[in-house]
Write an enzyme that holds these catalytic residues in place. Structure first.
Site, PDB file in Angstrom:
ATOM      1  N   CYS A 149      16.043 -46.681  -3.789  1.00 26.15           N
ATOM      2  CA  CYS A 149      15.551 -46.847  -5.155  1.00 26.15           C
ATOM      3  C   CYS A 149      16.493 -46.146  -6.142  1.00 26.15           C
ATOM      4  O   CYS A 149      17.582 -46.645  -6.402  1.00 26.15           O
ATOM      5  CB  CYS A 149      14.116 -46.364  -5.246  1.00 26.15           C
ATOM      6  SG  CYS A 149      13.214 -47.197  -6.549  1.00 26.15           S
ATOM      7  N   HIS A 153      11.447 -49.187  -1.234  1.00 23.67           N
ATOM      8  CA  HIS A 153      11.222 -47.978  -0.432  1.00 23.67           C
ATOM      9  C   HIS A 153      10.940 -48.344   1.031  1.00 23.67           C
ATOM     10  O   HIS A 153       9.773 -48.452   1.420  1.00 23.67           O
ATOM     11  CB  HIS A 153      10.042 -47.184  -0.998  1.00 23.67           C
ATOM     12  CG  HIS A 153      10.325 -46.573  -2.329  1.00 23.67           C
ATOM     13  ND1 HIS A 153      10.968 -45.364  -2.463  1.00 23.67           N
ATOM     14  CD2 HIS A 153      10.082 -47.019  -3.587  1.00 23.67           C
ATOM     15  CE1 HIS A 153      11.090 -45.071  -3.754  1.00 23.67           C
ATOM     16  NE2 HIS A 153      10.566 -46.060  -4.455  1.00 23.67           N
ATOM     17  N   GLU A 182      11.015 -46.501   3.461  1.00 26.63           N
ATOM     18  CA  GLU A 182      10.373 -45.398   4.186  1.00 26.63           C
ATOM     19  C   GLU A 182       8.867 -45.568   4.333  1.00 26.63           C
ATOM     20  O   GLU A 182       8.240 -44.877   5.126  1.00 26.63           O
ATOM     21  CB  GLU A 182      10.698 -44.052   3.512  1.00 26.63           C
ATOM     22  CG  GLU A 182      10.054 -43.804   2.153  1.00 26.63           C
ATOM     23  CD  GLU A 182      10.896 -44.291   0.976  1.00 26.63           C
ATOM     24  OE1 GLU A 182      11.709 -45.226   1.177  1.00 26.63           O
ATOM     25  OE2 GLU A 182      10.726 -43.760  -0.148  1.00 26.63           O
TER      26      GLU A 182
END
Ligand code: GLN
Length: 557
Positions: free
Chosen positions: A380, A506, A508
């Site tokens: 990001c 994102h 993650e």
């Protein structure tokens, strides 16, 4: 339908979320279909606007809900895919009640905590009670028993148990049993008092999960059982894990928790299959080799601020039988001395973030990784700083910047889209949740993902400015993924670099043990390759020592 309520006693930060998530792991291993939900008694409507210093990371769901980081544990530890219905705050409860009142839905009645607030809470539990989808609903109540904000939630649970029958419910209380050095003793009093507080409200726990540094001996178990009216075998020890949070389901299983819960809930299930989980833990605890990764961010002293990123690194590293030595680097410190701080790392990761603080340091980190051909993963904001860096230092666009950091920059390589301007309310203009990305064939991204269409979670306002695309592409900056209509840049990479990847989203939030995210896995592989190629890291392939105790990752400064 069966229900487990998880409350916390004595102090906060006992790892209630992890305990609830681990319960999910164990029940799923017994082939039960599980869903988790979190009730947060604070008055914020959602944690989206809360400072990471105070609250840790904001975890984003597929539907764009900005939620508490415990939902990250739930998704990582189970197969649940959660939505905004799985996180309820007092702010949302009161918002609902007040809107109803204004609409006249209460037909002139006096609006009260009981029944109007408690009804809204109970409705949220019922919303998840879909027997075609789930066998067990696990509800965690944030905060500590005794908090004023928590009372309506506990009252709602009391009523709810009455409605569905106590044979279908287990109340689990996660509590602290502190060790007092001077007395060489574990103390049960705080737990007794906390359970007394619960009873005052009309809730009797059937299970006590005792967080402790030392083993609970028979005497302590007996005492807790007697004073708290919990059967002795339901006094469960949850000692601090030695190496990693992923041990928690295994230690709770060793204490017989899953069997106990199934008995209490009258559920017939097979013995749990935890083989894959054990294998994963073993690889996390004693990996064959180690690799040093720098994470360059703003909240380096707050362990929870980049929680999902650290977890994703762990997942990816474990899949390569590798451990991570994490070097946490404060972005502001990279405004100078970059070489000294980054020369010993095999990879650089720049996480997401908001605001101008530390930006130039992050840009320097991206430059160093590009020039030294160190694997780089920009998430990001990490992609945006890499873009600014490339524009400035490779394309000669000296004033390149994001309009987030310099409102009237003459060279807005990162900027708001036209249609976003004028949206005043913070949050209103944010691009949130899952969006599809089309991956360009022939790119590194295609190789990493092995796919040409992926969906990923977003949380950002600013975008790559496509006006610069051709100029930057001519110098080796490749947009390797876009929105399906091609207008938004989602993924970037550099042509002449072993692994320089940035994504506007994102990744993650979608990595799990035994299912690492491709971008993290590719990153770790590239870091290992670099390390193997570096003379200074000649020891890399030697058997590395077991992971240092009580550290998730080993932060090095
Ligand atoms: N501040 C940047 C934006 O709003 C990046 C956000 C992020 O990293 N999550 O676009």
């Amino acid at each position: 339908m069966k229900y487990i309520f998880v409350t916390g006693g004595v102090v906060s930060s006992l790892g209630k979320g992890l305990t609830a998530a681990s319960l999910g792991t164990l029940l799923e291993a017994r082939r039960l279909r599980v869903v988790l939900q979190k009730f947060d008694p604070y008055l914020n409507v959602d944690p989206g606007t809360m400072n990471p210093f105070q609250h840790g990371e904001v975890y984003v769901l597929n539907d764009g809900a900005e939620t508490d980081l415990d939902l990250g544990h739930y998704e990582r530890f189970t197969n649940c895919v959660l939505t905004r219905h799985n996180n309820l705050t007092s702010g949302q409860v009161y918002e609902t009640v007040i809107l109803k009142e204004r609409r006249g839905d209460y037909l002139g009645k006096t609006v009260q905590v009981i029944p109007h607030v408690t009804d809204v809470i109970k409705d949220r539990i019922r919303e998840l009670s879909d027997e075609s989808k789930y066998d067990v609903v696990i509800t965690e109540i944030g905060g500590t028993t005794g908090d004023i904000e928590g009372l309506p939630f506990l009252e709602a649970i009391r009523q709810f148990i009455l409605e569905v029958g106590p044979q279908n419910v287990v109340n689990m209380h996660v509590t602290l049993v502190p060790y007092i050095k001077a007395a060489h003793e574990l103390k049960t009093k705080p737990t007794q008092q906390s359970v007394a507080k619960l009873r005052e409200i009309g809730l009797q726990p059937q299970v006590l999960i005792c967080r402790t540094e030392k083993p609970l001996d028979r005497d302590v178990r007996h005492k807790l059982s007697m004073f708290c009216s919990v059967s002795e075998k339901a006094v469960v020890e949850e000692r601090d894990v030695e190496h990693t949070i992923y041990e928690v389901p295994l230690t709770l299983h060793a204490e017989g928790l899953d069997k106990l819960l199934c008995n209490l809930l009258h559920l017939e299930t097979p013995e749990p299959d935890l083989a894959d989980w054990r294998k994963f833990v073993e690889r996390v605890v004693s990996p064959k080799r180690r690799v040093k990764i720098a994470v360059v961010g703003k909240y380096m002293d707050v362990r929870d601020a980049y929680k999902s990123i650290y977890e994703s690194l762990t997942h990816a590293a474990a899949s390569e039988d590798c451990g991570i030595d994490l070097k946490l680097v404060d972005a502001e410190s990279l405004e100078h001395d970059i070489e000294a701080r980054l020369k010993d790392v095999a990879g650089v990761l720049v996480p997401g973030g908001f605001g101008v603080r530390g930006i130039e340091g992050k840009i320097n980190a991206a430059r160093y990784a590009r020039e030294q051909k160190i694997p780089y993963l920009g998430l990001c904001l990490g992609m945006q700083v890499a873009t600014i860096e490339f524009a400035r230092n490779v394309c000669g666009i000296k004033d390149a910047n994001s309009t987030e950091f310099q409102k009237n920059t003459p060279e807005p390589v990162i900027s708001l889209l036209e249609e976003q301007r004028g949206v005043r309310n913070k949050g209103a203009s944010m691009r949130l949740g899952t969006w599809p990305t089309k991956i360009i064939t022939g790119t590194l991204a295609e190789k990493i993902y092995g796919d040409t269409e992926v969906t990923e979670r977003h949380r950002h306002r600013y975008e790559f400015n496509m006006k610069y695309r051709d100029r930057m592409n001519a110098k080796g900056f490749v947009i390797s993924g876009t929105s399906p209509d091609g207008t938004l840049a989602e993924l970037i990479e550099l042509r002449d670099h072993p692994y320089f990847v940035g994504c506007q989203y994102h990744p993650e939030f979608q990595s799990k043990p035994n299912k690492p995210h491709p971008l993290f896995k590719g990153f770790i592989q590239a870091c290992l390759a670099r390390q193997a190629g570096c003379a200074t890291h000649a020891r890399a392939d030697q058997e590395s020592p077991r992971r240092a105790p009580e550290r998730e990752l080993v932060p090095q400064r």
